[in-house]
Design a protein around this motif. Structure first.
Motif, PDB file in Angstrom:
ATOM      1  N   SER A 142      -1.349  10.689 -11.028  1.00 48.45           N
ATOM      2  CA  SER A 142      -0.143  11.159 -10.349  1.00 48.45           C
ATOM      3  C   SER A 142       0.460  12.340 -11.101  1.00 48.45           C
ATOM      4  O   SER A 142       0.351  12.448 -12.321  1.00 48.45           O
ATOM      5  CB  SER A 142       0.878  10.024 -10.227  1.00 48.45           C
ATOM      6  OG  SER A 142       1.213   9.497 -11.494  1.00 48.45           O
ATOM      7  N   LEU A 186      -2.769   5.752 -10.322  1.00 47.62           N
ATOM      8  CA  LEU A 186      -1.515   6.101 -10.986  1.00 47.62           C
ATOM      9  C   LEU A 186      -1.726   7.090 -12.121  1.00 47.62           C
ATOM     10  O   LEU A 186      -0.886   7.961 -12.370  1.00 47.62           O
ATOM     11  CB  LEU A 186      -0.834   4.838 -11.524  1.00 47.62           C
ATOM     12  CG  LEU A 186      -0.150   3.931 -10.497  1.00 47.62           C
ATOM     13  CD1 LEU A 186       0.350   2.664 -11.170  1.00 47.62           C
ATOM     14  CD2 LEU A 186       1.000   4.666  -9.822  1.00 47.62           C
ATOM     15  N   TYR A 192       0.855  -1.186   0.000  1.00 52.96           N
ATOM     16  CA  TYR A 192       0.000   0.000   0.000  1.00 52.96           C
ATOM     17  C   TYR A 192       0.894   1.240   0.000  1.00 52.96           C
ATOM     18  O   TYR A 192       2.094   1.154   0.296  1.00 52.96           O
ATOM     19  CB  TYR A 192      -0.872   0.043   1.255  1.00 52.96           C
ATOM     20  CG  TYR A 192      -1.894  -1.058   1.383  1.00 52.96           C
ATOM     21  CD1 TYR A 192      -3.231  -0.825   1.072  1.00 52.96           C
ATOM     22  CD2 TYR A 192      -1.541  -2.320   1.851  1.00 52.96           C
ATOM     23  CE1 TYR A 192      -4.190  -1.827   1.211  1.00 52.96           C
ATOM     24  CE2 TYR A 192      -2.483  -3.329   1.989  1.00 52.96           C
ATOM     25  CZ  TYR A 192      -3.808  -3.071   1.672  1.00 52.96           C
ATOM     26  OH  TYR A 192      -4.745  -4.075   1.803  1.00 52.96           O
ATOM     27  N   LEU A 193       0.305   2.378  -0.298  1.00 53.54           N
ATOM     28  CA  LEU A 193       0.979   3.644  -0.072  1.00 53.54           C
ATOM     29  C   LEU A 193       0.584   4.147   1.315  1.00 53.54           C
ATOM     30  O   LEU A 193      -0.558   3.967   1.755  1.00 53.54           O
ATOM     31  CB  LEU A 193       0.584   4.679  -1.128  1.00 53.54           C
ATOM     32  CG  LEU A 193       1.133   4.457  -2.536  1.00 53.54           C
ATOM     33  CD1 LEU A 193       0.651   5.564  -3.463  1.00 53.54           C
ATOM     34  CD2 LEU A 193       2.655   4.372  -2.562  1.00 53.54           C
ATOM     35  N   TYR A 207       9.685  -2.150  -7.972  1.00 54.82           N
ATOM     36  CA  TYR A 207       8.260  -1.887  -7.789  1.00 54.82           C
ATOM     37  C   TYR A 207       7.609  -1.907  -9.171  1.00 54.82           C
ATOM     38  O   TYR A 207       7.342  -0.850  -9.757  1.00 54.82           O
ATOM     39  CB  TYR A 207       8.043  -0.541  -7.102  1.00 54.82           C
ATOM     40  CG  TYR A 207       8.715  -0.446  -5.750  1.00 54.82           C
ATOM     41  CD1 TYR A 207       8.063  -0.878  -4.604  1.00 54.82           C
ATOM     42  CD2 TYR A 207      10.015   0.048  -5.617  1.00 54.82           C
ATOM     43  CE1 TYR A 207       8.672  -0.814  -3.354  1.00 54.82           C
ATOM     44  CE2 TYR A 207      10.635   0.117  -4.380  1.00 54.82           C
ATOM     45  CZ  TYR A 207       9.970  -0.309  -3.249  1.00 54.82           C
ATOM     46  OH  TYR A 207      10.585  -0.250  -2.022  1.00 54.82           O
ATOM     47  N   ILE A 225      -1.748  -1.525  -3.809  1.00 53.95           N
ATOM     48  CA  ILE A 225      -0.977  -1.051  -4.967  1.00 53.95           C
ATOM     49  C   ILE A 225      -0.413  -2.234  -5.749  1.00 53.95           C
ATOM     50  O   ILE A 225      -0.396  -2.244  -6.973  1.00 53.95           O
ATOM     51  CB  ILE A 225       0.154  -0.114  -4.520  1.00 53.95           C
ATOM     52  CG1 ILE A 225      -0.421   1.071  -3.730  1.00 53.95           C
ATOM     53  CG2 ILE A 225       0.956   0.376  -5.723  1.00 53.95           C
ATOM     54  CD1 ILE A 225      -1.430   1.899  -4.500  1.00 53.95           C
ATOM     55  N   SER A 226       0.057  -3.244  -5.040  1.00 55.93           N
ATOM     56  CA  SER A 226       0.538  -4.458  -5.706  1.00 55.93           C
ATOM     57  C   SER A 226       0.428  -5.636  -4.750  1.00 55.93           C
ATOM     58  O   SER A 226       0.453  -5.464  -3.529  1.00 55.93           O
ATOM     59  CB  SER A 226       1.991  -4.309  -6.177  1.00 55.93           C
ATOM     60  OG  SER A 226       2.882  -4.287  -5.078  1.00 55.93           O
ATOM     61  N   LEU A 274       4.675   0.362 -10.098  1.00 56.42           N
ATOM     62  CA  LEU A 274       4.931   1.799 -10.127  1.00 56.42           C
ATOM     63  C   LEU A 274       5.942   2.214 -11.191  1.00 56.42           C
ATOM     64  O   LEU A 274       6.121   3.414 -11.432  1.00 56.42           O
ATOM     65  CB  LEU A 274       5.439   2.270  -8.754  1.00 56.42           C
ATOM     66  CG  LEU A 274       4.510   2.074  -7.559  1.00 56.42           C
ATOM     67  CD1 LEU A 274       5.156   2.660  -6.312  1.00 56.42           C
ATOM     68  CD2 LEU A 274       3.155   2.712  -7.795  1.00 56.42           C
ATOM     69  N   ILE A 322       5.956   3.478   0.122  1.00 52.27           N
ATOM     70  CA  ILE A 322       5.331   2.227  -0.277  1.00 52.27           C
ATOM     71  C   ILE A 322       5.930   1.083   0.533  1.00 52.27           C
ATOM     72  O   ILE A 322       7.153   0.937   0.620  1.00 52.27           O
ATOM     73  CB  ILE A 322       5.471   1.965  -1.800  1.00 52.27           C
ATOM     74  CG1 ILE A 322       4.732   0.674  -2.166  1.00 52.27           C
ATOM     75  CG2 ILE A 322       6.931   1.955  -2.254  1.00 52.27           C
ATOM     76  CD1 ILE A 322       4.528   0.466  -3.654  1.00 52.27           C
ATOM     77  N   SER A 352      -3.371   3.767   2.014  1.00 49.28           N
ATOM     78  CA  SER A 352      -4.207   3.959   0.836  1.00 49.28           C
ATOM     79  C   SER A 352      -5.366   2.971   0.870  1.00 49.28           C
ATOM     80  O   SER A 352      -5.204   1.832   1.315  1.00 49.28           O
ATOM     81  CB  SER A 352      -3.396   3.776  -0.451  1.00 49.28           C
ATOM     82  OG  SER A 352      -2.846   2.469  -0.537  1.00 49.28           O
TER      83      SER A 352
END
Length: 243
Positions: free
Chosen positions: A113, A110, A97-98, A126, A191-192, A129, A164, A187
């Protein structure tokens, strides 16, 4: 029943490690964490002796290819060249997560951003990202640190907008006493997501059945969950100021 011959294992670590997975504990002056607990759960039965070797993400693969180390913990997606290595069954899922010092308005996108600074771990990949790190239209700017603790420190000082980390990393690091005066927010979206496995060099193929067998028991009996809780603590996000 006689024990099998002693098996020596050299386990490479991205020094100083990443709690709760595997990290250097200054009080005991030894490596601790989920990986250590896993090997300790069956070391006597399998007659294993594990030595932890300070290394880095960049050197781990080289050390295995040179026979200087036998295995390390990673996601297969993070390797520079996965060919020739052997992979255990997944030990656990690494959801990243962020994290920020202010609340998120909604899921992080994303595509929206616009030059935000993201604290990252030096030498780590990453993949999700990477497009944004290379983008001119919707960029993210990577700011490297040597450990997750330094990433968190930079976040508190405003040197990056986000950090992250995996949720397990964040629960361990962001709730340290040194960050008592800081609030952290996660977040709303993952995110992944990557499976963490043990990466073995081909010469240690013999260890794979033993590792997979005891890994299944470690997970199914709840030992893994207990270990994560012990090294991460019982916390949630948002992490607010300490009492």
């Amino acid at each position: 029943m006689a024990l099998p011959p002693t098996q020596e294992i050299i386990f490479a670590i991205n020094s100083p490690g990443s709690p709760p997975y595997l990290y250097f504990d200054t009080q005991s002056q030894s490596y601790q964490g989920v990986v250590v607990d896993f090997f300790n759960s069956f070391a006597d039965k399998a007659n294993l002796r594990v030595t932890y070797l300070d290394s880095s993400r960049a050197r781990n693969e080289l050390f295995l290819r040179q026979g200087k180390a036998d295995m390390f913990l990673s996601g297969e997606e993070w390797l520079d060249d996965p060919k020739g290595f052997i992979f255990s069954n997944p030990l656990l899922q690494h959801d990243s997560y962020l994290y920020a010092t202010t609340a998120f308005d909604g899921p992080f996108e994303l595509a929206e951003s616009s030059g935000e600074l993201v604290c990252t771990r030096l030498g780590f990949k990453y993949p999700v990202l990477q497009t944004a790190f290379e983008s001119e239209q919707h960029p993210l700017i990577r700011v490297n640190s040597a450990s997750q603790t330094l990433m968190a420190l930079m976040l508190t000082k405003g040197r990056c907008d986000y950090a992250i980390m995996s949720e397990q990393n964040a629960l361990s690091v962001l709730n340290k006493r040194q960050f008592c005066d800081n609030e952290f927010y996660q977040s709303p979206n993952v995110i992944s997501s990557v499976d963490l496995v043990l990466v073995l060099r081909p010469g240690r193929q013999d260890l794979l059945p033993v590792i997979n067998q005891y890994m299944a028991s470690y997970i199914n009996t709840g030992q893994l969950a207990h270990s994560i809780e012990r090294h991460s603590g019982v916390h949630t996000f948002p992490k607010l100021l300490c009492d």
